[in-house]
Design a protein around this motif. Structure first.
Motif, PDB file in Angstrom:
ATOM      1  N   ALA A   1     -39.226 -35.300  11.066  1.00  0.00           N
ATOM      2  CA  ALA A   1     -38.109 -34.698  12.008  1.00  0.00           C
ATOM      3  C   ALA A   1     -37.515 -35.926  12.699  1.00  0.00           C
ATOM      4  O   ALA A   1     -36.325 -35.950  13.175  1.00  0.00           O
ATOM      5  CB  ALA A   1     -38.389 -33.573  12.831  1.00  0.00           C
TER       6      ALA A   1
ATOM      7  N   ALA B   1     -35.571 -27.992  16.052  1.00  0.00           N
ATOM      8  CA  ALA B   1     -35.976 -28.723  14.766  1.00  0.00           C
ATOM      9  C   ALA B   1     -36.920 -30.006  15.084  1.00  0.00           C
ATOM     10  O   ALA B   1     -37.365 -30.485  14.202  1.00  0.00           O
ATOM     11  CB  ALA B   1     -34.978 -28.921  13.649  1.00  0.00           C
TER      12      ALA B   1
ATOM     13  N   TYR C   1     -34.267 -23.732  10.610  1.00  0.00           N
ATOM     14  CA  TYR C   1     -34.362 -23.679   9.168  1.00  0.00           C
ATOM     15  C   TYR C   1     -33.396 -24.482   8.168  1.00  0.00           C
ATOM     16  O   TYR C   1     -33.836 -24.748   7.208  1.00  0.00           O
ATOM     17  CB  TYR C   1     -34.623 -22.130   8.610  1.00  0.00           C
ATOM     18  CG  TYR C   1     -35.635 -21.617   9.627  1.00  0.00           C
ATOM     19  CD1 TYR C   1     -36.910 -22.089   9.978  1.00  0.00           C
ATOM     20  CD2 TYR C   1     -35.469 -20.227  10.068  1.00  0.00           C
ATOM     21  CE1 TYR C   1     -37.671 -21.546  10.640  1.00  0.00           C
ATOM     22  CE2 TYR C   1     -36.387 -19.658  10.816  1.00  0.00           C
ATOM     23  CZ  TYR C   1     -37.614 -20.175  11.193  1.00  0.00           C
ATOM     24  OH  TYR C   1     -38.298 -19.345  12.105  1.00  0.00           O
TER      25      TYR C   1
ATOM     26  N   TYR D   1     -34.331 -27.980   8.136  1.00  0.00           N
ATOM     27  CA  TYR D   1     -35.694 -28.266   7.335  1.00  0.00           C
ATOM     28  C   TYR D   1     -35.255 -27.963   5.846  1.00  0.00           C
ATOM     29  O   TYR D   1     -35.966 -28.828   5.024  1.00  0.00           O
ATOM     30  CB  TYR D   1     -36.781 -27.151   7.812  1.00  0.00           C
ATOM     31  CG  TYR D   1     -37.259 -27.148   9.223  1.00  0.00           C
ATOM     32  CD1 TYR D   1     -37.123 -28.614   9.762  1.00  0.00           C
ATOM     33  CD2 TYR D   1     -37.559 -26.318   9.843  1.00  0.00           C
ATOM     34  CE1 TYR D   1     -37.676 -28.588  11.017  1.00  0.00           C
ATOM     35  CE2 TYR D   1     -38.176 -26.258  11.106  1.00  0.00           C
ATOM     36  CZ  TYR D   1     -38.205 -27.588  11.664  1.00  0.00           C
ATOM     37  OH  TYR D   1     -38.781 -27.719  13.181  1.00  0.00           O
TER      38      TYR D   1
END
Length: 272
Positions: A177, A196, A163, A166
């Motif tokens: 990504a 990720a 996270y 992100y």
């Protein structure tokens, strides 16, 4: 265009604090105060995680867990975790400003990357209050990314959760990504990047994984340096790294290589 748009760097052991010594010394000390002698290797194992998670992971190590039960007559519990962390945080804060020197090559590398139009984000296992000290100290010495995300910004879901990466992507307006490179010095960093879906890169020299300060590293012979680097790189690859580099100065040329792979339709996790 199918090219890398941004790089997300770890802090201690990657961008600043050669060898990542600020937290490891405190981990050893707080366990010693609790009557448990832990090794530097045990203290470094979970490095890169949110620090309370790091303490929990250390307590879960079979040897440490056994020592705890021998001393206290029971298994550790969450109250123990919280007590250790309550000692850890002020001790780290007291010494953190001494560990904000940029690692050699980092400042110049970031300048090169920015000259190519890349955004520079960052993630960390430190809390926001800890990072205020590190950010200020590093900035005064010439280093500063475009954005910083801590586990406090992701409801304490730090590494290996993806996270924080992100949040960087959102703030820096990175479009995919697979157009992002994550660079770190611990297995937690590698796992964060893998989960990720970004390109995950481990940096060996100055890393927590290698565990040497700058003087210790420079005192090694050429063959000893090569062996230490090879061992560190192997650990990163075993945990899913797409690539490894010796130092940050290699990052711009690696990104050029990744751009060529992207042009061929390659994606993270599909290089080996």
């Amino acid at each position: 265009m199918n090219q890398i748009e941004g790089v997300i760097l770890d802090w201690a052991g990657t961008a600043v604090d050669f060898g990542c010594f600020a937290p490891v010394n405190v981990f050893v000390d707080i366990f010693k105060h609790a009557g448990i002698e832990v090794t530097m290797e045990e203290a470094r194992g979970p490095m890169g995680m949110l620090k309370i998670d790091h303490i929990r992971a250390m307590l879960s190590l079979p040897r440490v867990s056994s020592l705890w039960e021998e001393k206290y007559g029971r298994a550790f519990n969450e109250e123990d975790v919280k007590k250790l962390y309550a000692e850890f945080e002020p001790a780290l804060m007291a010494s953190l400003s001494e560990y904000t020197n940029p690692i050699p090559g980092v400042i110049d590398t970031v300048e090169v990357l920015r000259s190519k139009g890349l955004k520079i984000g960052s993630t960390t296992g430190y809390t926001r209050s800890m990072m205020e000290v590190v950010i200020s100290g590093a900035k005064a010495k010439g280093y500063g990314p475009d954005h910083v995300v801590t586990p406090d910004d992701t409801d304490s879901y730090g590494r290996p959760y993806p996270y924080m990466i992100y949040r960087n992507m959102e703030q820096l307006k990175l479009s995919a990504a697979w157009k992002v490179v994550k660079v770190g010095d611990t297995t937690s960093d590698i796992k964060e990047g893998v989960q990720a879906g970004v390109w995950s890169v481990g940096v060996a020299v100055g890393s927590s994984e290698m565990g040497l300060n700058e003087e210790e590293y420079q005192a090694l012979s050429k063959s000893e340096k090569e062996a230490a680097i090879a061992k560190t790189k192997q650990v990163f690859m075993q945990h899913g790294a797409d690539f490894t580099i010796e130092t940050m100065t290699e990052l711009p040329s690696l990104i050029e290589r990744i751009n060529r792979l992207l042009a061929e339709g390659r994606r993270p996790g599909c290089v080996k």
